[in-house]
Write a protein that holds these residues in place. Sequence first.
Motif, PDB file in Angstrom:
ATOM      1  N   LEU A   1      18.717  55.148 -32.777  1.00 31.36           N
ATOM      2  CA  LEU A   1      18.666  53.746 -32.362  1.00 31.36           C
ATOM      3  C   LEU A   1      19.663  53.469 -31.244  1.00 31.36           C
ATOM      4  O   LEU A   1      20.784  53.999 -31.235  1.00 31.36           O
ATOM      5  N   ALA A   2      19.276  52.600 -30.316  1.00 30.75           N
ATOM      6  CA  ALA A   2      20.158  52.199 -29.211  1.00 30.75           C
ATOM      7  C   ALA A   2      21.332  51.396 -29.756  1.00 30.75           C
ATOM      8  O   ALA A   2      21.246  50.798 -30.827  1.00 30.75           O
ATOM      9  N   ASP A   3      22.445  51.368 -28.998  1.00 33.21           N
ATOM     10  CA  ASP A   3      23.567  50.520 -29.419  1.00 33.21           C
ATOM     11  C   ASP A   3      23.212  49.058 -29.144  1.00 33.21           C
ATOM     12  O   ASP A   3      22.322  48.753 -28.343  1.00 33.21           O
ATOM     13  N   ILE A   4      23.935  48.119 -29.778  1.00 35.06           N
ATOM     14  CA  ILE A   4      23.561  46.711 -29.723  1.00 35.06           C
ATOM     15  C   ILE A   4      23.673  46.134 -28.307  1.00 35.06           C
ATOM     16  O   ILE A   4      22.823  45.350 -27.876  1.00 35.06           O
ATOM     17  N   GLY A   5      24.705  46.537 -27.549  1.00 32.82           N
ATOM     18  CA  GLY A   5      24.874  46.016 -26.193  1.00 32.82           C
ATOM     19  C   GLY A   5      23.710  46.398 -25.298  1.00 32.82           C
ATOM     20  O   GLY A   5      23.146  45.554 -24.578  1.00 32.82           O
ATOM     21  N   THR A   6      23.331  47.664 -25.343  1.00 33.62           N
ATOM     22  CA  THR A   6      22.192  48.136 -24.532  1.00 33.62           C
ATOM     23  C   THR A   6      20.909  47.426 -24.947  1.00 33.62           C
ATOM     24  O   THR A   6      20.124  46.986 -24.093  1.00 33.62           O
ATOM     25  N   ALA A   7      20.704  47.282 -26.249  1.00 34.31           N
ATOM     26  CA  ALA A   7      19.475  46.648 -26.740  1.00 34.31           C
ATOM     27  C   ALA A   7      19.366  45.206 -26.260  1.00 34.31           C
ATOM     28  O   ALA A   7      18.297  44.756 -25.813  1.00 34.31           O
ATOM     29  N   LEU A   8      20.477  44.456 -26.331  1.00 33.74           N
ATOM     30  CA  LEU A   8      20.435  43.042 -25.932  1.00 33.74           C
ATOM     31  C   LEU A   8      20.206  42.897 -24.423  1.00 33.74           C
ATOM     32  O   LEU A   8      19.537  41.962 -23.978  1.00 33.74           O
ATOM     33  N   ARG A   9      20.756  43.807 -23.622  1.00 38.16           N
ATOM     34  CA  ARG A   9      20.516  43.724 -22.180  1.00 38.16           C
ATOM     35  C   ARG A   9      19.076  44.118 -21.836  1.00 38.16           C
ATOM     36  O   ARG A   9      18.407  43.454 -21.054  1.00 38.16           O
ATOM     37  N   GLU A  10      18.625  45.198 -22.442  1.00 38.31           N
ATOM     38  CA  GLU A  10      17.303  45.721 -22.067  1.00 38.31           C
ATOM     39  C   GLU A  10      16.159  44.830 -22.554  1.00 38.31           C
ATOM     40  O   GLU A  10      15.090  44.828 -21.960  1.00 38.31           O
ATOM     41  N   ILE A  11      16.369  44.066 -23.613  1.00 42.07           N
ATOM     42  CA  ILE A  11      15.255  43.233 -24.071  1.00 42.07           C
ATOM     43  C   ILE A  11      15.032  42.061 -23.112  1.00 42.07           C
ATOM     44  O   ILE A  11      13.923  41.544 -22.984  1.00 42.07           O
ATOM     45  N   HIS A  12      16.111  41.672 -22.384  1.00 37.55           N
ATOM     46  CA  HIS A  12      15.973  40.577 -21.415  1.00 37.55           C
ATOM     47  C   HIS A  12      15.681  41.081 -20.006  1.00 37.55           C
ATOM     48  O   HIS A  12      14.947  40.447 -19.257  1.00 37.55           O
ATOM     49  N   ARG A  13      16.289  42.212 -19.632  1.00 41.60           N
ATOM     50  CA  ARG A  13      16.125  42.739 -18.265  1.00 41.60           C
ATOM     51  C   ARG A  13      15.769  44.220 -18.352  1.00 41.60           C
ATOM     52  O   ARG A  13      16.566  45.092 -18.002  1.00 41.60           O
TER      53      ARG A  13
ATOM     54  N   GLU B   1      14.340  40.019  -9.483  1.00 42.12           N
ATOM     55  CA  GLU B   1      14.840  41.273 -10.029  1.00 42.12           C
ATOM     56  C   GLU B   1      13.721  42.083 -10.665  1.00 42.12           C
ATOM     57  O   GLU B   1      13.821  43.287 -10.828  1.00 42.12           O
ATOM     58  N   PHE B   2      12.660  41.384 -11.062  1.00 36.14           N
ATOM     59  CA  PHE B   2      11.573  42.047 -11.773  1.00 36.14           C
ATOM     60  C   PHE B   2      10.346  42.249 -10.880  1.00 36.14           C
ATOM     61  O   PHE B   2       9.268  42.526 -11.374  1.00 36.14           O
ATOM     62  N   ALA B   3      10.501  42.044  -9.579  1.00 32.20           N
ATOM     63  CA  ALA B   3       9.346  42.189  -8.695  1.00 32.20           C
ATOM     64  C   ALA B   3       8.761  43.586  -8.872  1.00 32.20           C
ATOM     65  O   ALA B   3       9.422  44.589  -8.713  1.00 32.20           O
ATOM     66  N   GLY B   4       7.486  43.622  -9.238  1.00 35.62           N
ATOM     67  CA  GLY B   4       6.807  44.895  -9.441  1.00 35.62           C
ATOM     68  C   GLY B   4       7.163  45.538 -10.760  1.00 35.62           C
ATOM     69  O   GLY B   4       6.695  46.609 -11.069  1.00 35.62           O
ATOM     70  N   ALA B   5       8.058  44.901 -11.551  1.00 36.46           N
ATOM     71  CA  ALA B   5       8.426  45.470 -12.846  1.00 36.46           C
ATOM     72  C   ALA B   5       8.038  44.489 -13.946  1.00 36.46           C
ATOM     73  O   ALA B   5       7.021  43.818 -13.851  1.00 36.46           O
ATOM     74  N   LEU B   6       8.867  44.392 -15.005  1.00 35.07           N
ATOM     75  CA  LEU B   6       8.532  43.569 -16.165  1.00 35.07           C
ATOM     76  C   LEU B   6       9.179  42.192 -16.045  1.00 35.07           C
ATOM     77  O   LEU B   6      10.390  42.085 -15.845  1.00 35.07           O
TER      78      LEU B   6
ATOM     79  N   PRO C   1       9.738  31.900 -25.050  1.00 34.19           N
ATOM     80  CA  PRO C   1       9.315  30.675 -25.731  1.00 34.19           C
ATOM     81  C   PRO C   1      10.033  29.523 -25.022  1.00 34.19           C
ATOM     82  O   PRO C   1      11.259  29.522 -24.908  1.00 34.19           O
ATOM     83  N   ALA C   2       9.268  28.574 -24.491  1.00 33.49           N
ATOM     84  CA  ALA C   2       9.842  27.568 -23.605  1.00 33.49           C
ATOM     85  C   ALA C   2       9.405  26.173 -24.022  1.00 33.49           C
ATOM     86  O   ALA C   2       8.669  25.989 -24.997  1.00 33.49           O
ATOM     87  N   ALA C   3       9.887  25.183 -23.294  1.00 32.96           N
ATOM     88  CA  ALA C   3       9.481  23.793 -23.502  1.00 32.96           C
ATOM     89  C   ALA C   3       9.111  23.230 -22.140  1.00 32.96           C
ATOM     90  O   ALA C   3       9.512  23.780 -21.099  1.00 32.96           O
ATOM     91  N   ALA C   4       8.358  22.135 -22.130  1.00 32.80           N
ATOM     92  CA  ALA C   4       7.918  21.555 -20.860  1.00 32.80           C
ATOM     93  C   ALA C   4       9.121  21.249 -19.967  1.00 32.80           C
ATOM     94  O   ALA C   4       9.079  21.453 -18.752  1.00 32.80           O
ATOM     95  N   ALA C   5      10.224  20.784 -20.576  1.00 29.43           N
ATOM     96  CA  ALA C   5      11.402  20.413 -19.797  1.00 29.43           C
ATOM     97  C   ALA C   5      12.277  21.619 -19.453  1.00 29.43           C
ATOM     98  O   ALA C   5      13.170  21.516 -18.606  1.00 29.43           O
ATOM     99  N   VAL C   6      12.045  22.742 -20.115  1.00 34.19           N
ATOM    100  CA  VAL C   6      12.845  23.956 -19.864  1.00 34.19           C
ATOM    101  C   VAL C   6      11.878  25.129 -19.712  1.00 34.19           C
ATOM    102  O   VAL C   6      11.635  25.876 -20.658  1.00 34.19           O
TER     103      VAL C   6
ATOM    104  N   ARG D   1       6.838  37.672 -24.427  1.00 30.66           N
ATOM    105  CA  ARG D   1       6.050  38.799 -23.903  1.00 30.66           C
ATOM    106  C   ARG D   1       6.596  39.124 -22.519  1.00 30.66           C
ATOM    107  O   ARG D   1       7.518  38.475 -22.027  1.00 30.66           O
ATOM    108  N   TYR D   2       5.993  40.131 -21.867  1.00 26.64           N
ATOM    109  CA  TYR D   2       6.419  40.540 -20.531  1.00 26.64           C
ATOM    110  C   TYR D   2       5.174  40.658 -19.662  1.00 26.64           C
ATOM    111  O   TYR D   2       4.167  41.240 -20.069  1.00 26.64           O
TER     112      TYR D   2
END
Length: 733
Positions: free
Chosen positions: A204-216, A156-161, A166-171, A43-44
Motif C-alpha cells: 500500500l502507498a503511504d498516506i501522503g502520496t495517496a492524498l496527493r495522487e488522488i487529487h492530482r 495541469e491536467f491538460a491531456g491527462a486526468l 462533488p460540487a454545488a451550483a455556487a461552488v 470521477r476523472y
Amino acid sequence: MTGEAATVDTPLKKLVGERTAKALAGHLDLHTAGDLIYHFPRRYDERGEHTDIRSLDVGEQVTVLAQVQRTAVRPMRQRRGNLLEVTVGDGSGGVLTCTFFGNQAWRERELRPGRWGLFAGKVTEFRGKRQLNGPEYVLLGEGSEGEAAANEEVEEFAGALIPVYPAAAAVPTWVIARCVRVVLDTFTPPEDPLPATVRATRNLADIGTALREIHRPTSKEALYRARRRLKWDEAFAVQLTLVQRKQRAAASPGRARPAKAGGLLDAFDARLPYELTSGQQVVGREIAADLARPHPMHRLLQGEVGSGKTVVALRAMLQVVDAGGQAALLAPTEVLAAQHHRGILDLLGPLGRAGELGAADDATRVELVTGSLGAAARRRALAEVAEGRAGIVLGTHALLYEGVDFHDLGLVVVDEQHRFGVEQRDALRAKAEQPPHVLVMTATPIPRTVAMTVYGDLETSTLSQLPQGRSPIASHVVPAAEKPAFLDRAWRRLREEVTKGHQAYVVCPRIGEGPVSDEEPPREDDNGRRPPLAVTEVAPLLAEGPLHGLRIGVLHGRLPADEKDAVMRAYADGELDVLVATTVVEVGVNVPNATVMIVLDADRFGVSQLHQLRGRVGRGSAAGLCLLVTEAAEGSSARERLDAVASTTDGFKLAELDLEQRREGDVLGATQSGRRSHLRLLSLLRDTELIRDARAEAIELVEDDPDLSRHPALAASVAALVDEERAEYLEKG
C-alpha cells in the motif's frame, strides 16, 4: 490566499480566503484543510474521452467535459435581446445545448468551435433536446486573461486526468480543484496511521502520496494505488471497530443456558408435524452451542421469507426455558407480535398452555405484551412475566420499557430489521442479572460484504432452503400506462383466484389523508408525479369497480390496535377475500391461503421491500402470483428495477441490486447519523476482496493490541473515520 503551511486541522479561511471558505463551509460542509483533502473527486475526465452525455438524467446537476461544436445567436421571442445557443459534444454522438440569455457577444467569441471545457449546470429538456441553461464553465487551453486564474489548476491536467468533484451550483468543481491545489502546495500530511507491516504486506502507498495522487494523479496507475490505499483506510477502520466490539462481547460474562434432555425442546421436536430442513438443523446446533457458553450470544439469523426462521428461534427459546430462563421476542409491529403469539401457541399446543386444562406436565406460558392491552389483561400478563410463569414473552419494543419486569431474562430475539441499538441493550441489561443472549433475525438477504461490514460484530447464520410444501411464486410487471388492458386482466386474475377459494392482497404505498407515517413515502416526488396511491382511496374504488361483490378488508398503521388485530384475524380465518394494505403486511404475516398479490405503484417501493412483500403469497400448497403494477416508462431505471424483481426470486441477487441502486453511505450509517461520512470510496459490491483482507488484518492486530494502545495514530484515524455516532449505528446490527 496565503502560503501558510497546512495541517489537517488548519481552518480553510486561512488558506483560501474568507469568501471562498464561507462558500465551501455553507454549501459543502468543508471547514478545515483535512475536510477538503478528504473531499475526493467523484470521477476523472480525460480530454478526448467522452463523458457519455446520452446517459445524463433530466434534473441532474452535472459537470461534463465536452467540446464546442457550433454556436448560434438568435433574437428572443418574448423580450428584447439575443439568445446564444452553444452546442457541445462528448465525442460519442451525445450533445448538449448550452443557452445564454442577453447580449453576450464576448461569450460567442470565447466559446469557439473546437475548444474543450468543463460545463456545469442542471440538465433540462426542451423540445426533446438535452440542455444546460446558463451553465458555469471553464475552458481548457488558450485561456483569455479573464479565465486564466480559473484555468490554472485545470491546465495541469491538460491531456491527462481532470478531477471532477462533488460540487454545488455556487461552488463548481474547478473552484474546488483550485482550492485543493492551494492546500496541497503547503500541506503536511498526518502521521501515517497504517502500521508499516500492514503497508508492506499489502503493498500500500503511504498516506501522503495517496492524498496527493488522488487529487492530482500523475498516471492512471498512481491513481489506482492512491484509491486502493484510501479504501484500505476506510475498510480497516470499520473492521477494527467491529472486531474490537466482537472481542469485547465474547469476553463479557453471561449465563450459560445448556440444552436439557427430556425437556420442552425435546417434546416440541417430537410433536412437530414435519422434519426440519438440514439448514434448520445446522443453524439450530450453532445456536444451541452459543447458548451453552457462559458469554452472551450475538448472532444474526438471515433467511429468505418462509425459510423457517421462526421455528429455529422458537427452539432456541425453548432451550432457554428448559434451563430455567425466559425468552422475549421483539416484533416491529403489533400486528406481527399478535401473529407470532397465535403462531407460536399453535406450534406449541399443550406445551404452551401451563395452568390450562389439557396442558402438558412441563408446559410453559406464552404471553403477549403490547401497548393496546386493557388494564386488567396487562396486569395479569405482567404478573406472569415478573413471576417467571411465562417462559416466552412476545411484544413490540414497548416490552423493554413501561414497567415490564422479567424473573430471569435469558434470550432476546429481535425480529425483522429492527436495529438493536445501544439504548435497547442498556434497557435489557436492567431487566437481566447478566446480559442476555441475543438473536437478530432478518428476512432481507444480506450480501456477504454487507454482513461483514454492517453486521460484522455478530456471528452470522443463513437459512437458504425452503421447507417442503412451499410453492413457487411467479412475478410479472403490469405496465398500466402503456397497456391499460393488462391492469384489467390483473383484476380478473385476482377474481379467478378468489373463485377457487383463495385470497389476495392489494398493496398501496400510502395510507391516505392525515399525517404521513413511517410506512408511506412523501406525497409527491421532485419530478412532480401524482401522489402515490392510497389504501383509503383505492379500497372503495375497487369495491365499487373491478372487485365488486368480494369481501374487502383494509389494514394500515393508523388503525387502532384492536381493529388491526380484528382485520388480520378475519383475513387469517378466511372471512375476507381481499386485504387492501400498506407495507404493514411486509413482514411475518402468514396466511397460507393467500395466493395473489397486486402491488400498485410498485416503482415507489425498494427492491428488498418488493421481495419481502411477495413472500406473503405462495405460503401454502397453491402457487403464488405477484403482479407489479407501474406507470414507469419502459427503459427507465424504475422499470428495469421492477423487471429485475420479476425475473428472479433469489433474494441475494436482489439484495446486491438493491445495494447497487442505493448510496452505499446509507448502508454504512452516514445518512442515519445525519453526519457527513468519511467512508467515501469503499464499495461493498466491488471491494469484496479488500474488505475480506482488511478484516483478516484487523483480527490479527486486535488480538495483539486490543485497545490499539500501541498504535495511537491508527486509533485516532479510526475515531475520525468511524465516529461515535457511526460506531453506535454499526453496533445496532
